[in-house]
Design an enzyme around this catalytic site. Structure first.
Site, PDB file in Angstrom:
ATOM      1  N   HIS A  37       0.846  -1.197   0.000  1.00 47.43           N
ATOM      2  CA  HIS A  37       0.000   0.000   0.000  1.00 47.43           C
ATOM      3  C   HIS A  37       0.880   1.245   0.000  1.00 47.43           C
ATOM      4  CE1 HIS A  37       1.143  -0.377   4.225  1.00 47.43           C
ATOM      5  NE2 HIS A  37       0.973   0.930   4.278  1.00 47.43           N
ATOM      6  N   HIS A 118       5.332   6.406  -0.560  1.00 41.69           N
ATOM      7  CA  HIS A 118       6.177   5.253  -0.905  1.00 41.69           C
ATOM      8  C   HIS A 118       5.402   3.963  -0.677  1.00 41.69           C
ATOM      9  CE1 HIS A 118       6.627   5.685   3.424  1.00 41.69           C
ATOM     10  NE2 HIS A 118       6.892   4.383   3.463  1.00 41.69           N
TER      11      HIS A 118
END
Length: 169
Positions: A37, A118
């Site tokens: 995720h 990220h």
């Protein structure tokens, strides 16, 4: 409850990322495909009675769908190997900013560091990364509130609720 808002990585993209990452023969602890995720905001440990406020807050977000391209491979000093966008989409920054502002207005304390989107690949990596990553890309059409749970087999992220982003006309 340990909670965070994030962009879930679609299953097909996650499978491609994991296949590519596993081909690198890295050390460290790889993140499982189902846990991939991009975090938007991290309210952290919260009592269960705060859940309705978080859900209501997220439902008030007005943000557009966008294309997310993860084309940079990086490893932070703490050993977190991750993919990041070389160019951060404005719609992503807007979504994260709205969430953070609304959380702050409701009294949820957040980390004050700069938002660096990220996707974590592995923890505790010590091998320097010198490979050029392929470009992984998907159209982000939703975000979700996740509950992080420690289990005997490792950490599991459960989506408690999700919200659609507005599609461009």
């Amino acid at each position: 409850m340990r909670l965070f808002f994030a962009l879930p990585c679609p299953d097909q993209v996650a499978a491609r990322i994991v296949s590519w990452r596993d081909g690198l023969a890295l050390d460290g602890s790889p993140v499982r495909a189902e846990n991939l995720h991009v975090t938007l905001a991290f309210p952290g440990l919260q009592p269960a009675d705060k859940l309705p406020a978080l859900i209501r807050l997220a439902a008030s977000i007005e943000a557009s769908a966008f294309l997310l391209q993860l084309d940079q491979l990086r490893c932070w000093a703490d050993g977190l190997l991750h993919l990041a966008p070389g160019k951060r989409p404005g719609a992503l920054l807007n979504l994260a900013s709205q969430l953070q502002q609304k959380l702050d207005a409701e009294g949820f304390k957040l980390d004050q560091r700069e938002y660096l989107p990220h996707l974590s690949l592995a923890r505790n990596c010590t091998v320097p990364v010198s490979v050029a990553p392929p470009a992984f890309c998907w159209k982000v059409e939703e975000f979700a509130l996740f509950h992080s749970q420690s289990r005997p087999g490792g950490v599991h992220y459960e989506a408690l609720a999700s919200w659609k982003l507005q599609l461009a006309e």
